[in-house]
Design a protein around this motif. Structure first.
Motif, mmCIF file in Angstrom:
data_model
loop_
_atom_site.group_PDB
_atom_site.id
_atom_site.type_symbol
_atom_site.label_atom_id
_atom_site.label_comp_id
_atom_site.label_asym_id
_atom_site.label_seq_id
_atom_site.Cartn_x
_atom_site.Cartn_y
_atom_site.Cartn_z
ATOM 1 N N GLU A 2 -7.939 -10.657 -5.143
ATOM 2 C CA GLU A 2 -8.924 -9.696 -5.625
ATOM 3 C C GLU A 2 -9.191 -9.419 -3.813
ATOM 4 O O GLU A 2 -9.379 -8.051 -2.862
ATOM 5 C CB GLU A 2 -10.206 -9.988 -5.774
ATOM 6 C CG GLU A 2 -12.082 -9.169 -5.450
ATOM 7 C CD GLU A 2 -12.705 -9.708 -6.164
ATOM 8 O OE1 GLU A 2 -13.278 -8.583 -7.369
ATOM 9 O OE2 GLU A 2 -13.031 -10.919 -6.976
ATOM 10 N N GLU A 7 -7.346 -0.119 -6.914
ATOM 11 C CA GLU A 7 -9.179 -0.367 -6.827
ATOM 12 C C GLU A 7 -9.560 -0.976 -8.496
ATOM 13 O O GLU A 7 -10.089 -1.739 -8.720
ATOM 14 C CB GLU A 7 -9.403 1.090 -7.241
ATOM 15 C CG GLU A 7 -11.099 0.969 -6.339
ATOM 16 C CD GLU A 7 -11.900 2.158 -6.390
ATOM 17 O OE1 GLU A 7 -13.044 1.867 -6.910
ATOM 18 O OE2 GLU A 7 -11.330 3.442 -6.548
ATOM 19 N N ASP A 43 -10.563 -4.668 -9.758
ATOM 20 C CA ASP A 43 -12.160 -4.760 -10.562
ATOM 21 C C ASP A 43 -11.559 -6.048 -11.786
ATOM 22 O O ASP A 43 -12.511 -6.472 -12.147
ATOM 23 C CB ASP A 43 -11.576 -3.252 -10.725
ATOM 24 C CG ASP A 43 -13.707 -3.743 -11.662
ATOM 25 O OD1 ASP A 43 -14.377 -3.688 -11.426
ATOM 26 O OD2 ASP A 43 -13.287 -2.986 -13.237
ATOM 27 N N SER A 88 0.473 -1.280 -0.042
ATOM 28 C CA SER A 88 0.181 -0.024 -0.417
ATOM 29 C C SER A 88 0.314 1.018 0.362
ATOM 30 O O SER A 88 0.364 2.307 -0.163
ATOM 31 C CB SER A 88 -1.316 0.520 0.961
ATOM 32 O OG SER A 88 0.159 0.356 2.704
ATOM 33 N N LEU A 130 -8.824 -5.154 -2.675
ATOM 34 C CA LEU A 130 -9.959 -5.023 -0.896
ATOM 35 C C LEU A 130 -9.892 -3.937 0.358
ATOM 36 O O LEU A 130 -9.697 -4.007 0.757
ATOM 37 C CB LEU A 130 -10.880 -5.423 -1.313
ATOM 38 C CG LEU A 130 -11.670 -6.155 -3.044
ATOM 39 C CD1 LEU A 130 -12.729 -6.958 -3.364
ATOM 40 C CD2 LEU A 130 -12.646 -4.391 -3.603
ATOM 41 N N PRO A 134 -3.354 4.453 -4.654
ATOM 42 C CA PRO A 134 -4.709 3.190 -4.276
ATOM 43 C C PRO A 134 -5.846 3.395 -5.535
ATOM 44 O O PRO A 134 -6.184 1.965 -5.645
ATOM 45 C CB PRO A 134 -6.067 4.438 -3.492
ATOM 46 C CG PRO A 134 -3.864 5.011 -3.270
ATOM 47 C CD PRO A 134 -3.487 4.858 -3.921
ATOM 48 N N ALA A 135 -6.031 3.999 -6.315
ATOM 49 C CA ALA A 135 -6.539 3.879 -7.790
ATOM 50 C C ALA A 135 -6.809 2.744 -8.542
ATOM 51 O O ALA A 135 -7.160 2.519 -8.833
ATOM 52 C CB ALA A 135 -5.925 5.552 -8.456
ATOM 53 N N LEU A 155 -7.099 -1.333 0.532
ATOM 54 C CA LEU A 155 -8.480 -0.523 0.468
ATOM 55 C C LEU A 155 -8.874 -0.012 1.832
ATOM 56 O O LEU A 155 -9.683 1.177 1.857
ATOM 57 C CB LEU A 155 -9.405 -0.628 -0.957
ATOM 58 C CG LEU A 155 -8.019 -0.526 -2.190
ATOM 59 C CD1 LEU A 155 -9.218 -1.119 -3.271
ATOM 60 C CD2 LEU A 155 -7.675 0.385 -2.482
#
Length: 255
Positions: A247, A203, A207, A194, A251, A199-200, A254
């Protein structure tokens, strides 16, 4: 693709890297991509080509001379001949300020030529590299003495793979496979990832994971696994578990 052809490429890449380390001594570079994962992070995925970053202050001509001197020198070929590689053919299709690429043919005794590429990217003023010895098991397999080379550490590789997975212009399932290896086999800590990943991008990567199918895996990754592991990974349940774990890990970062 048979494991043997990958092993010949792998031997070439190891030997080439060993010689390049001497030629590039004192300069900042780092092995990246699948070869970095394979040589320094014990990945099972085989690679056809070798990619590296080199600091932007190294001139195009300097690098060109260094790589050419190794590819055309007697020492590299002499180390490959016991494995049945009798000649190396090479060309330089791209030599720019940002990318320098060599295409190499490993010519075997029977006349067959195995293609591979070596590519340097020059887009950074500084490279945060680690220094270490390639996987001892690989060195033993190819009867090579230990040598030190510069490469990206596991957390840096995880950040790079996260960014690659997030890219809308890229749809390579190997990014998912590699990220799973780094997170769950190597043990990259999510908290450390992290700090290095946007962060974008995390994400977007999370997805994209769900969009990959087992057919994608069979086409893009399965042919690049050693013969002894293909049976295990023929089970779609294994693939779905890898997807779920990656995944969930992304997540959780985040959250």
């Amino acid at each position: 693709m048979p494991t043997q052809t990958f092993e010949l490429r792998e031997l070439f890449h190891l030997m080439l890297l060993r010689h390049l380390c001497t030629r590039l001594s004192g300069r900042s570079y780092a092995v990246k991509g699948g070869i970095c994962l394979r040589f320094f992070h014990r990945s099972v995925r085989l690679s056809e080509d070798m990619d590296l970053d080199i600091v932007s202050s190294v001139r195009v001509e300097t690098l060109c001379n260094a790589v050419d001197s190794v590819l055309t020198g007697r020492a590299l070929l002499a180390s490959l001949m016991p494995a049945g590689i009798v000649r190396l053919s090479s060309s330089r299709p791209k030599q720019t300020e940002t990318t320098q690429r060599w295409k190499v043919g490993l010519v075997l005794a029977g006349g067959e030529s195995l293609p591979t590429k070596v590519e340097f990217s020059r887009r950074k003023d500084k490279i945060d590299y680690s220094v270490g010895i390639p996987d001892p098991d690989l060195l033993r397999r190819y009867r090579m003495p230990p040598f030190a080379a510069q490469y990206y550490d596991a957390t840096a590789m995880a950040a790079q793979k996260t960014a690659a997975l997030a890219s809308p212009a890229r749809n390579a399932l190997r990014d998912l496979f590699d990220l799973h290896h780094l997170l769950f086999i190597v043990g990259v800590k999510p908290a450390e990832l992290s700090k290095r990943a946007d962060p974008a991008e995390i994400e977007a990567a999370a997805d994209k994971v769900g969009r990959f199918t087992f057919l994608d895996f069979k086409e893009q990754v399965l042919p690049y696994l050693p013969d002894e592991l293909i049976g295990l990974h023929h089970d779609p349940v294994v693939f779905e578990k890898q997807k779920e774990e990656v995944e969930r890990a992304l997540l959780e970062i985040l959250a």
